[in-house]
Design an enzyme around this catalytic site. Structure first.
Site, PDB file in Angstrom:
ATOM      1  N   TYR A   1       3.801   0.826   0.657  1.00  0.00           N
ATOM      2  CA  TYR A   1       3.631   1.017   2.137  1.00  0.00           C
ATOM      3  C   TYR A   1       3.384   2.648   2.519  1.00  0.00           C
ATOM      4  O   TYR A   1       2.165   2.935   3.341  1.00  0.00           O
ATOM      5  CB  TYR A   1       4.924   0.688   2.656  1.00  0.00           C
TER       6      TYR A   1
ATOM      7  N   LYS B   1      -0.260   3.841   4.105  1.00  0.00           N
ATOM      8  CA  LYS B   1      -0.223   4.517   5.520  1.00  0.00           C
ATOM      9  C   LYS B   1      -0.739   5.977   5.518  1.00  0.00           C
ATOM     10  O   LYS B   1      -1.511   6.532   6.299  1.00  0.00           O
ATOM     11  CB  LYS B   1       1.264   4.640   5.971  1.00  0.00           C
TER      12      LYS B   1
END
Length: 289
Positions: free
Chosen positions: A125, A129
């Site tokens: 994750y 990002k």
């Protein structure tokens, strides 16, 4: 009147953006069913139809643990879609405000992270990002800006506060991790900040940090939710602190991910709100016990 396109309008941040009253801005808030940001033809069509001055990209893959087994999906939304928006916004001279996360840091610094500190994400994750941040800054260097935030909650959508409220209604005791530290953030306050940035004539710095004020662990936040809602619930629920090692998850999380907001507070005239007061306001305004 300035038109602002909001992607990911079905999420908690998108929902809060639509609840902010800004008469000088016209919001075109589109959920995934209206705009799939991973599809180039859809992005181009919507940008040409809506003709926004600013795009707020609130669309994101946020399932931190599931990302470990779905890296392609996480990178498709968090990196590739961000790159697509940056490229198409640059071509049309549209400002892009891209929302990112404290998870781009590894949490080992022991002091609040400044915007310019080196990123070192721990999991899929965070890496996806960070890749999205890099794409925006590279492809739209003069009109793209990153706004990092942390620990978002709202009356809408899935989040830690609502999970605690559900558990408190079902149990007499709840165990919560006490050795991960950050800052809870009411999505309504982030929405107000983003719209203030969208209304400005001058471009913001390339990276800004925004959370509510103060510092807390997940345990601290859970205790606060329990205390603030005990009267409405009519009984006390014990909140027990546990180490992260007692609650293993597929994704490793930063132990200390407090964001430094000094530059933000200089830029934004509103007074910072402590996270406990923000939580109190949210629970008072949106009753869902």
């Amino acid at each position: 009147m300035r038109t602002v396109l909001v992607t990911g309008a079905g999420g908690q941040l998108g929902w809060e953006l639509q609840r902010c009253d800004r008469p000088e801005l016209r919001l075109a808030a589109l959920a995934r069913k209206d705009l799939d940001v991973t599809r180039p033809a859809e992005v181009r069509r919507v940008l040409d139809q809506v003709r926004p001055r600013v795009v707020i990209n609130a669309a994101a893959y946020t399932a931190v643990d599931r990302a470990e087994s779905e890296p392609e999906a996480a990178f498709l939304i968090n990196r590739d879609a961000a790159a697509l928006l940056a490229e198409e916004c640059r071509r049309r001279d549209i400002r892009l405000l891209h929302v990112s996360t404290d998870f781009v840091f590894d949490g080992t610094r022991g002091r609040p992270y400044k915007p310019e500190d080196p990123a070192n994400p721990l999991g899929v994750y965070g890496r996806s990002k960070r890749a999205g941040e890099e794409a925006v800054l590279e492809l739209h260097p003069h009109g793209g800006a990153i706004v990092r935030t942390a620990w978002l909650y709202s009356a809408h959508g899935a989040n830690f506060v609502k999970t605690m409220l559900r558990l408190f209604s079902q149990r007499e005791e709840v165990s919560v991790v006490c050795d991960q530290v950050g800052t809870p953030t009411w999505a309504h306050h982030l929405a107000r900040f983003l719209l203030d940035l969208a209304a400005r004539e001058d471009a913001p710095p390339p990276i800004l940090h925004f959370t509510d004020a103060g510092v807390a662990s997940w345990y601290d936040l859970a205790v606060a939710v329990e205390e603030e809602t005990r009267g409405a619930r009519g009984r006390r629920v014990r909140v027990r602190p546990i180490p992260s090692s007692a609650y293993p998850t597929p994704a490793k999380r930063p132990g200390y991910s407090v964001l430094d907001k000094e530059e933000t507070w200089r830029l934004w005239p509103a007074d910072p709100v402590h996270w406990r007061e923000a939580l109190r306001r949210m629970l008072a305004n949106f009753r869902f016990l």
